[in-house]
Design a protein around this motif. Sequence first.
Motif, PDB file in Angstrom:
ATOM      1  N   THR A  59       0.952  -1.388  -0.078  1.00  0.00           N
ATOM      2  CA  THR A  59       0.004   0.089   0.053  1.00  0.00           C
ATOM      3  C   THR A  59       0.799   1.072   0.014  1.00  0.00           C
ATOM      4  OG1 THR A  59      -1.701  -1.390   1.301  1.00  0.00           O
ATOM      5  CG2 THR A  59      -1.865   1.010   1.073  1.00  0.00           C
ATOM      6  N   GLY A  60       1.727   1.158   0.855  1.00  0.00           N
ATOM      7  CA  GLY A  60       2.883   2.524   0.716  1.00  0.00           C
ATOM      8  C   GLY A  60       3.392   2.818  -0.617  1.00  0.00           C
ATOM      9  N   VAL A  63       0.314   4.581  -2.220  1.00  0.00           N
ATOM     10  CA  VAL A  63      -0.054   6.002  -1.830  1.00  0.00           C
ATOM     11  C   VAL A  63       1.266   6.884  -2.248  1.00  0.00           C
ATOM     12  CG1 VAL A  63      -0.325   7.270   0.286  1.00  0.00           C
ATOM     13  CG2 VAL A  63      -1.082   4.907   0.283  1.00  0.00           C
ATOM     14  N   VAL A  90      -8.197  -3.793  -0.351  1.00  0.00           N
ATOM     15  CA  VAL A  90      -8.684  -2.625   0.284  1.00  0.00           C
ATOM     16  C   VAL A  90      -9.054  -1.675  -0.674  1.00  0.00           C
ATOM     17  CG1 VAL A  90      -7.446  -0.872   1.837  1.00  0.00           C
ATOM     18  CG2 VAL A  90      -6.604  -3.012   1.878  1.00  0.00           C
ATOM     19  N   SER A  91     -10.265  -1.019  -0.297  1.00  0.00           N
ATOM     20  CA  SER A  91     -10.681  -0.126  -1.118  1.00  0.00           C
ATOM     21  C   SER A  91     -10.037   1.416  -0.896  1.00  0.00           C
ATOM     22  CB  SER A  91     -12.340   0.149  -1.053  1.00  0.00           C
ATOM     23  OG  SER A  91     -12.928   1.315  -1.793  1.00  0.00           O
ATOM     24  N   LEU A  92      -9.192   1.796  -1.349  1.00  0.00           N
ATOM     25  CA  LEU A  92      -8.172   2.939  -1.229  1.00  0.00           C
ATOM     26  C   LEU A  92      -8.505   4.421  -1.344  1.00  0.00           C
ATOM     27  CD1 LEU A  92      -5.292   2.887   0.222  1.00  0.00           C
ATOM     28  CD2 LEU A  92      -4.620   3.789  -2.239  1.00  0.00           C
ATOM     29  N   LEU A  93      -9.256   4.562  -2.618  1.00  0.00           N
ATOM     30  CA  LEU A  93      -9.688   6.038  -3.153  1.00  0.00           C
ATOM     31  C   LEU A  93     -11.111   5.743  -4.001  1.00  0.00           C
ATOM     32  CD1 LEU A  93      -8.091   8.500  -2.622  1.00  0.00           C
ATOM     33  CD2 LEU A  93      -7.570   8.482  -5.100  1.00  0.00           C
ATOM     34  N   SER A  94     -11.867   6.835  -3.726  1.00  0.00           N
ATOM     35  CA  SER A  94     -12.903   7.034  -4.753  1.00  0.00           C
ATOM     36  C   SER A  94     -13.692   5.679  -4.475  1.00  0.00           C
ATOM     37  CB  SER A  94     -12.357   6.997  -6.116  1.00  0.00           C
ATOM     38  OG  SER A  94     -11.593   8.171  -6.466  1.00  0.00           O
ATOM     39  N   PRO A 115     -12.822  -8.074   1.712  1.00  0.00           N
ATOM     40  CA  PRO A 115     -12.720  -6.808   1.283  1.00  0.00           C
ATOM     41  C   PRO A 115     -12.644  -5.896   2.566  1.00  0.00           C
ATOM     42  CG  PRO A 115     -14.989  -7.545   1.325  1.00  0.00           C
ATOM     43  CD  PRO A 115     -14.109  -8.828   1.659  1.00  0.00           C
ATOM     44  N   VAL A 116     -12.051  -4.783   2.316  1.00  0.00           N
ATOM     45  CA  VAL A 116     -11.817  -3.826   3.370  1.00  0.00           C
ATOM     46  C   VAL A 116     -12.164  -2.517   3.084  1.00  0.00           C
ATOM     47  CG1 VAL A 116      -9.900  -2.955   4.771  1.00  0.00           C
ATOM     48  CG2 VAL A 116      -9.655  -5.299   4.213  1.00  0.00           C
ATOM     49  N   SER A 118     -14.076   1.322   4.359  1.00  0.00           N
ATOM     50  CA  SER A 118     -13.976   1.800   5.472  1.00  0.00           C
ATOM     51  C   SER A 118     -14.662   3.362   5.625  1.00  0.00           C
ATOM     52  CB  SER A 118     -12.446   2.463   5.515  1.00  0.00           C
ATOM     53  OG  SER A 118     -11.967   3.209   4.482  1.00  0.00           O
ATOM     54  N   THR A 119     -15.618   3.339   4.491  1.00  0.00           N
ATOM     55  CA  THR A 119     -16.373   4.587   4.451  1.00  0.00           C
ATOM     56  C   THR A 119     -17.589   4.294   5.660  1.00  0.00           C
ATOM     57  OG1 THR A 119     -17.146   3.612   2.399  1.00  0.00           O
ATOM     58  CG2 THR A 119     -16.153   5.534   2.293  1.00  0.00           C
TER      59      THR A 119
END
Lengths: 337, 337
Positions: A59-60, A63, A90-94, A115-116, A118-119
Amino acid sequence: MKIAILSVTEPAKDLALEIQEKLLKNPRIIKCNVFHKNVRKNMEFAFNNYDGIIAIMATGIIVRMIAPLIQSKDKDPAILTIDEKGNYVVSLLSGHLGGGNQLCSYIAKLINSKPVISTSTDVNFKYGIDSLAYKNFYKIIDVKKILPFNKAILDNVPLQISSDKDLKFLTKYFSNSTFTKLPDKRLGELSTINFKFSKDDEEYSIDLYEKKLVIGIGSRRGKTKNNILIAIDEVLNNLKIPISRVNSIATISIKKDEHGIIQACTELNKKLEIIDIDEVRNFHHEDCSKSDFVYNKFGIDGVCEQCAMISVGPNGKLIHKKIAMDGVTVAVAISND
Amino acid sequence: MKIAILSVTEPAKDLALEIQEKLLKNPRIIKCNVFHKNVRKNMEFAFNNYDGIIAIMATGIIVRMIAPLIQSKDKDPAILTIDEKGNYVVSLLSGHLGGGNQLCSYIAKLINSKPVISTSTDVNFKYGIDSLAYKNFYKIIDVKKILPFNKAILDNVPLQISSDKDLKFLTKYFSNSTFTKLPDKRLGELSTINFKFSKDDEEYSIDLYEKKLVIGIGSRRGKTKNNILIAIDEVLNNLKIPISRVNSIATISIKKDEHGIIQACTELNKKLEIIDIDEVRNFHHEDCSKSDFVYNKFGIDGVCEQCAMISVGPNGKLIHKKIAMDGVTVAVAISND
């Protein structure tokens, strides 16, 4: 959705190819390419040319790579990250307007992963106003208005919903909400949904605008109304939208007298748009499939995808690629705005 | 580690306070503050003033907020994201050199959540060279050299390890590796570890440099060697490092004749640094705790944290705050470089 899958290590590449193979069976996936290595260059290209990016790496790294590319939640592609073992997606963006959360759940199912997401709305099993817009192909112009609505939804604040279409079923998704049906618009005209709520003497209001959604149809001679309806039903099922969401049906001028198509449109109460064959002849789009058979016979790339894309106008996009069912071909496109 | 916890919603704030309460019981957590709302402002402040940031909100918000702040993997703080229900703890940035992965596993355990870690070495149960550096308080100057080493470790390429300290136990972590003991350095001098491997006729080499690691000690009069050794053992256990990693032990000039301290240093073969009381009197640091009792008696903020911090030099930091055990106080600091 056009999807780019990025990998760096060999195990990640294997997983990328597995996901690609599975995704390409889904008619909602218009394009899916795997980019191996050269993450910085490929990420920049993917960010500007795809609706969804699946990055199989730490992920790093992701990002750091997307940091200089990020613009805003209504423009950026959905970005998912997966570790090379496929333990988590992981759902990272949008996640909402870009459809990232939906894609995240789908990919996790495809590869037996978790699925991860976070919203706030999703972790509380609520339906965000921006998720609703994404899933039903509406656009929101003032994206800053989304947050107070999603907060209100989380707090079970009663919403007043109104639309020129009968969308009473929406009240199921929002506690204590009411629905008001406004006068019908003319056939084929784009619809809106308005949401309102009041809190602390302040009134909040947000509009969701339909993007033009068109089913393009091609058909062999003499296909019946039922043949057409079955094919339309299939794409609606795949897109998980009701027929009421469809703005019009488009076909090519050489099929303008096909009884099956005409009768299906009458039965569904949809406007039939006839696209002139010359316009189709001049239309070429990299996302549309090309049929040698059709090209040799009529000098056009194809019918259903091309008619749908021409009908929705410039910068529109395919949301369901061509499928053929018993001599009928169908595809779906939406306008850009 | 200094940790900032950021929240936006009320459930996130509750979770933030729960994590804060638990973290503050850990002597390795030097500071832990909760920042509610004002994410943009608080994120910027936290990014520049804390070693670790735990953001309890949608990942998309966090990625957008940190995008303009990101510098490089050896400078950026560790960033974790948690959804407001605490379902998952995601290690987002600086997982290795910043200690994010370690913090991620720890926080997940604290709140009964699942850690989501995506770095290749970790998902393959390997030990990255940068994780080794972080956990043992070494620094890596040329961070670009990390990647080929971690790739080699993943591929089980044999490594040649050498150091002036006896670190033969490292061979356990790296398949097929060998260890060469170099001549001892002088007492208290900083040590290095060199890693080498060859591949395709090319030789790769990377150095890990010890940061100066000092145990500061305060003691009531007449405490025995054993009292001192027990307290030292406690901090080494908490830090998960062997005594060989300690560069020196520091105390204040008024304790320079305490037999217990002197004998403990002799037994452990550690240099004892005596910090003059005037220097301690002039030393004030916001991370160090202040004791009214000690201040009233000697005009100083405290002994063990202050002596350790003075010994490691400017920009050093506490890695273990003061604990008191049966009349002995101990704390640990490391140098900045």
